[in-house]
Design a protein around this motif. Structure first.
Motif, PDB file in Angstrom:
ATOM      1  N   ILE A 194      -1.840   9.241   7.317  1.00  0.00           N
ATOM      2  CA  ILE A 194      -1.506   7.898   6.831  1.00  0.00           C
ATOM      3  C   ILE A 194      -0.334   7.328   7.610  1.00  0.00           C
ATOM      4  O   ILE A 194      -0.340   6.164   8.010  1.00  0.00           O
ATOM      5  CB  ILE A 194      -1.215   7.949   5.315  1.00  0.00           C
ATOM      6  N   SER A 220      -3.596   3.313  -2.829  1.00  0.00           N
ATOM      7  CA  SER A 220      -2.841   2.335  -2.054  1.00  0.00           C
ATOM      8  C   SER A 220      -3.055   0.947  -2.633  1.00  0.00           C
ATOM      9  O   SER A 220      -2.228   0.071  -2.472  1.00  0.00           O
ATOM     10  CB  SER A 220      -3.239   2.394  -0.590  1.00  0.00           C
ATOM     11  N   ASN A 222       2.544   1.765  -3.347  1.00  0.00           N
ATOM     12  CA  ASN A 222       1.580   2.238  -4.345  1.00  0.00           C
ATOM     13  C   ASN A 222       1.261   3.711  -4.164  1.00  0.00           C
ATOM     14  O   ASN A 222       1.176   4.460  -5.138  1.00  0.00           O
ATOM     15  CB  ASN A 222       0.294   1.406  -4.257  1.00  0.00           C
ATOM     16  N   MET A 223       1.091   4.113  -2.908  1.00  0.00           N
ATOM     17  CA  MET A 223       0.811   5.535  -2.693  1.00  0.00           C
ATOM     18  C   MET A 223       2.015   6.371  -3.099  1.00  0.00           C
ATOM     19  O   MET A 223       1.873   7.427  -3.703  1.00  0.00           O
ATOM     20  CB  MET A 223       0.467   5.776  -1.228  1.00  0.00           C
ATOM     21  N   ALA A 238       0.841  -1.201   0.000  1.00  0.00           N
ATOM     22  CA  ALA A 238       0.000   0.000   0.000  1.00  0.00           C
ATOM     23  C   ALA A 238       0.877   1.252   0.000  1.00  0.00           C
ATOM     24  O   ALA A 238       0.634   2.198  -0.755  1.00  0.00           O
ATOM     25  CB  ALA A 238      -0.919  -0.025   1.219  1.00  0.00           C
ATOM     26  N   ALA A 239       1.919   1.236   0.825  1.00  0.00           N
ATOM     27  CA  ALA A 239       2.797   2.410   0.910  1.00  0.00           C
ATOM     28  C   ALA A 239       3.494   2.645  -0.416  1.00  0.00           C
ATOM     29  O   ALA A 239       3.585   3.768  -0.914  1.00  0.00           O
ATOM     30  CB  ALA A 239       3.820   2.216   2.024  1.00  0.00           C
TER      31      ALA A 239
END
Lengths: 359, 263, 311, 655
Positions: free
Chosen positions: A239, B123, A202-203, A199-200
């Protein structure tokens, strides 16, 4: 050496922007996954799970969280311990208040609490920068821990002041409490780390990550091309704190089992996590994980190394010696490679890609 | 400019802009207008208030009193990101790139304003977030192609030579598809060849995308070559305004600027 | 209403009801505050000259105090012990310059900060290995007696400590403002080239600054250690000085002095008048919160000038 | 395909092949181009559609059967499509070298009587506009890349898109037109016209039929087992016959996928990305790749250098045998595999040659060391000998019969014979139709029974392998009546990485003397290692130690020449290093980098005289053209040096 990139061309942006565009990297990742998910559970014993692997993964999540804030967005924070504490205490209140609640949901909800608190303490970041902000986050660190220590409601009026993980099951597996099997807890922490790391990443590679890095590299220019500083920084605080909150919950419920606020103080959590991202590499998810591994394992190594080579020393002496060696190694590492493990990794990878040529 | 150029309506109207720093007047009741599609230059000796003027236009400085109307909408005080979302992009005198990021990421950041998908989608890197990301990548690639910086697409900009950094900065501004582009000394520190290239890019942008351009430049020959109209500032005051030829002939300008040997 | 009363009315009523006590509290605060100023000054010195946010300042206080006590335990006379300790601190300054600062030139500030934390570990560990980690009593021969002056209760040791600190602060301030070396030190912070023009090599400047910081640490260690015993908690002095720094500014000498006094007074008042309402033990964070809130309204700090951002 | 069509060949022209491929290979990728950061791809059916629309668009602009259409630009998919579209309308595409200057272009436009021109970008449009007034026949110019052309409002300028848009309309109004036009042509019709630059005189337009290209391409593909799984990088000029054969001929007949690089600067990088399986490069490129590789290895860590040289030794010993499938000791095979993991594999990968199944080189002789180097890495590099008049293939090496010093056996269906004067002649399916509007030259080159004179001197050895010595007309005689083959000697010199270009003299002279151009990259690198300071080419070329370096090379060549009975007297006695690089812009080289001997002889007569005197130096002033088109003069004082010659009366050790 092992890379055969010739012919790995990209005919779509999707392929070009893939998280691992090179086939060999995908293979490497697959091997890492097989080792982490299949091999280690087979060969590791309880000591390894409890002393090394679970704390490694839990701290890696916290380090990724802090790296989002500090590495990507450029806001130095010394308060990660406090945000982890928020996650832990929130989980404690949730799972004791609502015993039916799935503990995984409780972890995530606690992350949200931590995110909210993080954003409140992120508000000053609009006006305060650099070390001033870093010191200001210490306010969060001290204040929040003081609150958890003072207000007995948070630890259910337990006279010892400890919060203790109650036994909770997920899909029939006991994941928390003293009876939970180490391997189950290992998997919980690993799965969380896997999801959070992706997730990190991707962000970080999307427009959000670019906005963070823009703020980090030159906030004035970022603002002028239309990035709202407060919004962007608060999102980073939120986040980041979410990651830290969940890590804090895992820290107590999956790793330690019970603790009081001291477990979250500056020297136990905030500084080590900061070390992890500096030594791992600012602005790198992989670096956060490597740094977490290093900082978790180094003290264990230092504790175990002298007896292993047959030197008997008093516990007190050993503890202080450990401090010295730890400090010296940190300084040494910063001198040798201030950009951290991630940079070393990149250099090594580049060398292997260019092999046998130097450039 | 061989043929007669046609311009649209007033896109920017600046009236009585005054700005002071701690009692020092940087700008004193400056007024001028910019027409849609023209190349408008602001010139003047060092410290004349040129950069300050640009900073007022895009909301970075808040002038003490003024009316700045962009596309007919008047704003007394606005935030810089508002200016950006209204279609004003700019480059900086001292390159203000994001040095830790690649050329591509810098250009993509220029499009951030247009990217709306929230962090949850991101995300997961799934569905709409990917679609959006890829669409904007394509747009960014067009800008990269336009400015011929393909070969440095994946180079971290901090390592690029000065001239290329300037070009990347222009690319980042262009990526936002602005209606008006503010260029603060786009050719400062460049050699003759690089200047020529930059001129060509500026004119290409102006023609290809009908982007209105407001630029500050020191090199007089460049200014006279590429701009349609010129505003001359001196000590924060406007001393002339007109076509390059008119400005060249203006006595006050000659006294204040052209008469003084520069560089 | 009850809550409002506890937090916003009652404390002020208390203050007004016993002005003598209030004065005692304020003077107590100032005495503590001047010590904060002293430590903060150590921070400012190092930050200005070498760009390091020296988190190890607290550990240096502990280390200096431990060394002094350790020497005295071995029957070294006080004055000689102080001189020897100072020698140790100067030696350490050399080592730090030689093996750390020199190799970290031009690194980002956060890297230097991390290195300082690493140094902190080294000082803590080394001090305790060399001299043991149990609480030690430090007696430098200054009486610790209370007396009344103009109806206000004072402590002779506190007074002595405050005076010493005040003198030291004054000397340092003068050193910074008036002497060529001091000016060179200030110049280093702004422009390394300019510093070279003064004729002092950068490396020497760093050694001087870290030595002075070591001296400050020694004085702080004597004062604090003499009062509460030399023990691990001395490192926490560093944490006390941090709010002073954000209030006064990392680079401002007057900021450190005034900020220290303000924080000292404020902390004492809040502890005495608001402490009970919060349930005690608020000194750990109150100063931070106060400094933070202050910064929200005045980001440039006490003495900073408003920054005009240029692009 | 209904029965009515039986008897009509459905694949004898390129437009027909395209239609065929669109059906059989429909969704396979036909062509890729690196643009906007990724490899944009078009399938065969998409290409067919693009071509159809362009063809119809050209029709609606008024193109007529038999018109010549100039095509000029870098390798771009749209330009490749243009060729087929032009052919589909019964017209003849004439690709032109994209770096030709306007005057050169003008000649071809005039000679070909071109009515249409399809060019790449603003640069090419500008060149056309420059000469437009002198070209009354030219009616329409179509450009591919609209960048910078927004304000060009000449009515005869059209963008590629606009023409295709016209075509779309035209196609829907005249549905059968395209297919009818395609069907009306057969394999014997002229397919393409290529202007050969030639070292002397005006360029000649070589006319090739569809059949000659298609059959030659098919033969070559069949012989080497190429399939539609293969890919190639199209980076050599479209006006060169080779590109037409590889990137059009073999692509259409075999379905090989074409990859167009992003720009000429990024070719090597694009090569690495694409990793083609089929590759052609002139020897110069193989040399350059090797030179840069060697330099990079020399900069690497000591242990890596040792490892590299050790395994290169292994490769040299057994690599070629392994490639040719000969018996090799198990231990060597093992060592070679280890070398493949540690050196050869990574090396090929970094150079972008990992996937190469087949590579060809030709045009001029390749240095044996270089040739052996690539083959020992396991790269199946082979030599061919060809010409425009033959659709490339005259002779080619077969697998298992590869030797560094020959050009292989006659290509499939091709006959080779050697004329009495030593000139190589051939006859085969690829034989050209004739020179456009130049009957006389056609008669001089092509006999009535189909034999074509190549202009090269050579011989067939006992294995029937062809050896090429030199241009037939360049071969001369020294005063002692011994043969003098300048190119042969020059090539030997050029095999040294330090020497970029060489011109030798000797015809009608007592001895051989030579001009040398150093290779700036290689020598500069050497100089850096030696800590020699220099300010540029001229300065470096004039340095004493550089002269010594070159002298070594020359003497090595002499030693080599001394071994051969016929060449012993061709040893180089005196040489000088030129103060400037020979340049096509100054007319000293052709666009394909062949030496223009007459130009050089004329321009540097003073220097030649000095070489044949006993002067030790000579002053020279020369005109040069700079990159921006300005010209100026360079003045220099050149040192003339004697090289050691191995005496002709001494017997050679081998005897």
């Amino acid at each position: 050496m092992f890379y055969r990139e010739a012919g790995q061309f990209k005919s779509s942006y999707q392929a070009d922007q893939a998280i691992f565009p090179i086939i060999q990297d995908r293979w490497f990742m697959a091997i890492v996954f097989v080792v982490a998910y299949l091999v280690i559970p087979l060969i590791a014993d309880e000591y390894w799970f409890q002393a090394v692997l679970i704390p490694f993964y839990v701290f890696a999540i916290a380090a990724i969280g802090l790296n989002i804030l500090t590495g990507y967005c450029g806001q130095v924070s010394l308060g990660s311990g406090a945000f982890m504490a928020v996650g832990a205490y929130a989980t404690f209140k949730l799972v004791t208040g609502f015993p039916e609640l799935n503990i995984i949901i409780a972890f995530l909800l606690s992350g949200l609490f931590a995110a909210a608190v993080g954003m409140i303490f992120g508000l000053p970041s609009l006006r305060i920068k650099g070390f001033y902000l870093a010191v200001a986050t210490l306010a969060a660190q001290f204040f929040i821990l003081w609150v958890f220590n003072k207000v007995a409601w948070f630890f259910n009026y337990n006279p010892s002041g400890f919060i203790t993980a109650p036994p909770r099951e997920v899909f029939g597996f006991l994941v928390s409490g003293p009876e939970a099997a180490p391997v189950t807890r290992y998997y919980v922490s690993l799965i969380f780390l896997t999801i959070f790391a992706f997730a990190a990443k991707n962000m970080a590679r999307g427009h959000l990550g670019r906005a963070w890095m823009a703020i980090r590299d030159m906030d004035v220019a970022a603002e002028i091309i239309g990035i709202r500083p407060l919004h962007t920084k608060l999102l980073a605080f939120g986040i980041s704190s979410f990651f830290c909150g969940v890590a804090g919950a895992l820290y107590i419920f999956v790793w330690l089992g019970s603790a009081e606020t001291e477990a979250f103080d500056l020297l136990n959590v905030s500084f080590p996590v900061l070390f992890m991202i500096i030594i791992g590499g600012l602005g790198s998810v992989l670096g956060s994980i490597l740094g977490a591994g290093f900082i978790t394992i180094l003290p264990i190594f230092l504790t175990n190394a002298p007896p292993m080579v047959g030197i008997a020393i008093s516990a007190d002496f050993a503890k202080h010696l450990e401090e010295i060696i730890f400090g010296v190694m940190i300084i040494f590492f910063l001198i040798v490679e201030p950009a951290g493990f991630n940079r070393l990794w990149q250099i090594a990878k580049e060398k292997i890609r260019k092999w046998p040529f130097p450039y | 400019m061989t043929q007669e150029r046609q311009f649209g309506n007033t896109i920017l109207n600046v009236e009585n802009v005054s700005l002071s720093f701690g009692g020092v007047k940087a700008l004193d009741s400056v007024s001028f207008d910019v027409l849609e599609g023209e190349v408008r230059a602001i010139i003047g000796p060092n410290g004349a208030g040129k950069s300050s003027m640009l900073n007022c236009i895009n909301g970075f400085y808040k002038p003490t009193e003024c009316t700045i109307a962009f596309k007919g909408e008047s704003h007394h005080q606005m935030e810089t990101h508002q200016a950006a979302s209204m279609g004003i992009a700019r480059t900086f005198q001292n390159i203000a790139l994001f040095k830790g990021m690649t050329t591509l990421d810098n250009v993509m950041t220029g499009r951030n304003l247009k990217m709306k998908k929230n962090f949850l989608w991101q995300s997961l890197y799934f569905g709409p977030a990917v679609k959006e990301e890829l669409e904007h990548r394509e747009a960014a690639e067009r800008v990269i192609d336009f400015l011929e910086i393909e070969s440095i697409r994946k180079t971290v900009v901090g390592r690029l030579p000065y001239g290329l950094q300037k070009r990347v900065e222009l690319a980042r501004a262009l990526a936002a598809e602005p209606e008006m582009l503010l260029l603060d000394e786009p050719m400062a520190g460049m050699n003759h060849e690089e200047k020529e290239d930059m001129c060509r890019y500026i004119l290409d942008v102006n023609e290809q995308f009908s982007t209105t351009i407001v630029l500050i430049e020191h090199d007089m020959s460049v200014v006279m070559d590429i701009s349609d109209r010129v505003v001359v500032l001196d000590y924060g005051e406007k001393i002339a305004d007109g076509t390059p030829d008119e400005v060249r002939a203006n006595q006050r300008v000659v006294d204040a600027y052209l008469g003084v040997k520069h560089d | 209403m009850e809550v409002l009363n506890t937090f916003f009315v009652a404390p002020f009523l208390d203050m007004g009801s016993d002005l003598i006590f209030l004065t005692e509290v304020i003077i107590g605060g100032m005495m503590a505050g001047i010590m904060y100023s002293l430590v903060a000054l150590g921070f400012v010195l190092i930050y200005k000259a070498s760009g390091v946010f020296n988190y190890a300042q607290g550990a240096m206080v502990l280390f200096a105090a431990l060394t002094l006590v350790g020497l005295m335990e071995r029957h070294v006379p006080l004055v000689l012990a102080i001189i020897l300790t100072m020698g140790v601190m100067i030696g350490l300054a050399f080592l730090i310059e030689r093996y750390m600062l020199r190799k970290l030139v031009n690194q980002a500030q956060i890297i230097l900060f991390m290195a300082a934390i690493g140094l902190n570990f080294v000082f803590e560990g080394a001090g305790q290995i060399a001299w043991g980690s149990n609480v030690k009593k430090l007696d430098v021969g200054i009486p610790d007696k209370s007396f009344e002056f103009g109806g206000i209760l004072l402590n002779s040791f506190d007074l002595f400590a405050a005076c010493t600190a005040a003198i030291l602060v004054a000397i340092l301030a003068l050193f910074f403002q008036k002497t060529p070396t001091g000016r060179a030190l200030r110049a280093v912070a702004d422009d390394h080239q300019a510093a070279l023009a003064v004729g002092i090599p950068l490396n020497t400047i760093w050694v001087i600054v870290w030595s002075v910081a070591g001296f400050v640490a020694l004085v702080a260690g004597i004062m604090w250690g003499g009062k509460a015993g030399v023990q691990f908690s001395l490192v926490l002095i560093a944490l006390k000085a941090l709010p002073v720094l954000i209030l006064g500014g990392f680079e401002s000498v007057p900021g450190a002095i005034i900020g220290g006094l303000l924080i000292g007074i404020f902390e004492k008042i809040s502890e005495v008048y608001w402490g009970p309402a919060f349930g005690g033990a608020i000194e750990g964070w109150f100063a931070y919160m106060a400094a933070l809130i202050f910064l929200m309204f005045r980001p440039q700090g006490l003495f900073g000038e408003k920054i005009i951002e240029r692009v | 395909m209904s029965g009515d069509n039986a008897g009509i060949n459905l694949t004898d022209t390129f437009p027909k092949l395209l239609a065929h491929n669109a059906l059989t290979l429909c969704d396979r990728v036909s062509i890729r181009e690196k643009a906007f950061g990724i490899w944009q791809s078009w399938t065969w059916s998409e290409v067919a559609e693009e071509v159809r629309m362009l063809a119809c668009g050209l029709k609606s602009l008024g193109i007529n059967d038999g018109d010549k259409v100039i095509i000029c630009g870098d390798n771009r998919p749209r330009l490749y499509w243009s060729m087929t579209a032009v052919q589909a309308m019964g017209c003849i595409p004439v690709p032109v070298y994209q770096d030709s200057v306007a005057e050169e272009m003008q000649y071809i436009y005039e000679h070909a009587e071109a009515r249409f021109s399809i060019v790449e970008d603003q640069e090419q449009v500008d060149k056309v506009l420059e000469i437009k007034e002198k070209l009354p026949a030219l009616e329409h110019v179509v450009y591919d890349d609209p960048r910078g052309l927004r304000n060009y409002n000449q009515p005869f300028l059209h963008s590629f898109q606009d023409v295709q848009e016209l075509g779309r309309k035209h196609n829907s109004e005249n549905p059968g037109l395209y297919d009818d036009s395609v069907a009306s042509k057969s394999g014997d019709d002229t397919c393409i016209m290529l202007y050969t630059s030639g070292t002397t005189g005006r360029p000649k337009g070589v006319m090739l039929s569809h059949n000659s290209i298609i059959i030659t391409a098919r033969n070559a593909s069949n012989m080497d087992g190429l399939t539609d799984e293969d890919s190639i990088l199209a980076y050599l000029p479209m006006a060169w016959v080779g590109d037409n054969l590889f990137s059009v001929g073999q692509a259409y007949t075999t379905g090989i996928c074409i990859n167009c690089p992003e720009s000429s600067e990024t070719v090597l990088e694009d090569l690495r990305e694409v990793g083609p399986s089929y590759f052609f490069a002139p020897p110069r490129i193989f040399e350059n790749i090797l030179t840069t590789a060697t330099i990079r290895i020399e900069d690497s860590a000591k242990f890596k250098q040792r490892m590299f040289h050790y395994f290169m030794g292994v490769a040299k010993r057994v690599g070629i045998d392994i490639l040719d499938g000969n018996r090799v000791a198990f231990i060597d095979r093992l060592l070679y595999s280890l070398g493949d993991l540690l050196v050869y594999g990574p090396l090929k990968n970094v150079l972008g040659l990992s996937n190469i199944k087949l590579a060809y080189t030709g045009g001029v002789a390749i240095g044996p060391d270089i040739f052996v180097f690539y083959r020992s890495l396991g790269l199946n590099l082979k030599q061919l000998y060809g010409s425009t008049e033959a659709c490339v293939f005259i002779s080619m090496q077969r697998n298992g019969e590869v030797r560094p010093d020959t050009s292989g056996k006659a290509a499939p269906d091709v006959d080779i014979k050697i004329a009495d004067n030593g000139e190589v002649m051939f006859r085969g399916p690829g034989t050209f139709q004739g020179y456009f509007k130049n009957e006389e030259a056609t008669r001089e080159t092509k006999t009535d029974d189909g034999w074509v004179l190549t202009g090269d001197a050579g011989f067939l050895d006992d294995d029937n392998d062809l050896h090429i010595i030199d241009r037939a007309k360049d071969v001369g005689k020294l005063t002692n009546n011994d043969m003098f083959a300048p190119n042969f000697i020059e090539n030997k010199l050029k095999f040294f990485p330090q020497i970029r270009e060489a011109v030798t003299f000797g015809d009608g002279r007592d001895y051989v003397a030579s001009f040398i151009n150093i290779d700036l990259e290689s020598v500069a690198n050497w100089a850096e290692r030696k800590n020699l300071a220099y300010s540029g080419y001229t300065d470096l070329a004039g340095q004493e130690s550089v002269a010594e370096l070159i002298k070594d090379c020359v003497e090595k060549v002499n030693a080599d020449l001394a071994v051969d009975e016929n060449l012993r007297s061709s040893q180089i006695k005196r040489f000088l290093i030129l103060h400037k690089e020979l340049d096509a812009d100054d007319g000293e080289l052709t666009r394909t980098r062949k030496v223009r001997r007459n130009v050089i002889t004329e321009r540097y007569s003073e220097l030649i005289n000095a070489l044949y005197s006993d002067a030790s130096h000579c002053e020279i002033e020369a005109q040069v053209t700079f990159e921006d088109g300005r010209s100026g003069t360079i003045r220099a004082d050149l040192q003339i040096r004697d090289a050691k010659v191995i005496g002709s009366n001494q017997s050679v050790a081998a005897e």
